[in-house]
Design a protein around this motif. Structure first.
Motif, PDB file in Angstrom:
ATOM      1  N   GLU A  37       0.836  -1.206   0.000  1.00 19.65           N
ATOM      2  CA  GLU A  37       0.000   0.000   0.000  1.00 19.65           C
ATOM      3  C   GLU A  37       0.871   1.256   0.000  1.00 19.65           C
ATOM      4  O   GLU A  37       0.611   2.207  -0.738  1.00 19.65           O
ATOM      5  N   GLN A  40       2.442   1.746  -3.374  1.00 24.35           N
ATOM      6  CA  GLN A  40       1.460   2.257  -4.322  1.00 24.35           C
ATOM      7  C   GLN A  40       1.191   3.738  -4.078  1.00 24.35           C
ATOM      8  O   GLN A  40       1.079   4.524  -5.022  1.00 24.35           O
ATOM      9  N   ASP A  41       1.110   4.137  -2.816  1.00 24.88           N
ATOM     10  CA  ASP A  41       0.905   5.548  -2.494  1.00 24.88           C
ATOM     11  C   ASP A  41       2.072   6.396  -2.997  1.00 24.88           C
ATOM     12  O   ASP A  41       1.872   7.496  -3.516  1.00 24.88           O
ATOM     13  N   ASP A  44       1.818   6.627  -6.742  1.00 23.37           N
ATOM     14  CA  ASP A  44       0.715   7.508  -7.126  1.00 23.37           C
ATOM     15  C   ASP A  44       0.975   8.970  -6.766  1.00 23.37           C
ATOM     16  O   ASP A  44       0.154   9.841  -7.066  1.00 23.37           O
ATOM     17  N   LYS A  46       1.066  10.257  -3.741  1.00 24.58           N
ATOM     18  CA  LYS A  46       0.295  10.700  -2.579  1.00 24.58           C
ATOM     19  C   LYS A  46       1.164  11.232  -1.443  1.00 24.58           C
ATOM     20  O   LYS A  46       0.681  11.955  -0.581  1.00 24.58           O
ATOM     21  N   LEU A  47       2.442  10.880  -1.449  1.00 24.14           N
ATOM     22  CA  LEU A  47       3.330  11.326  -0.369  1.00 24.14           C
ATOM     23  C   LEU A  47       4.250  12.452  -0.801  1.00 24.14           C
ATOM     24  O   LEU A  47       5.089  12.919  -0.022  1.00 24.14           O
TER      25      LEU A  47
END
Length: 66
Positions: A37, A40-41, A44, A46-47
């Protein structure tokens, strides 16, 4: 009885050594899923905001060695 109820009953009936094996297996599985997860973040983006914030804090001298 649901699958979860059956699993819970089976777990409660395990001898201590088998419960410990299950616990370690489950922890390992949980860590692997969390790693996927997180990967993947990162993929993507997201971080990205957190990374940029940390870099900015470091570059502005608001960090200290621990």
């Amino acid at each position: 009885m649901s699958n979860l109820d059956q699993i819970e009953a089976a777990i409660l009936s395990l001898p201590s050594n088998e419960f410990e094996q299950l616990r370690l297996w489950f922890l390992d599985l949980d860590y692997k899923r969390w790693d996927k997860e997180l990967e993947q973040d990162i993929e993507d983006g997201k971080l990205e905001a957190f990374a940029q914030e940390a870099i900015a804090e470091y570059e502005s001298g608001h960090c200290r060695e621990i």
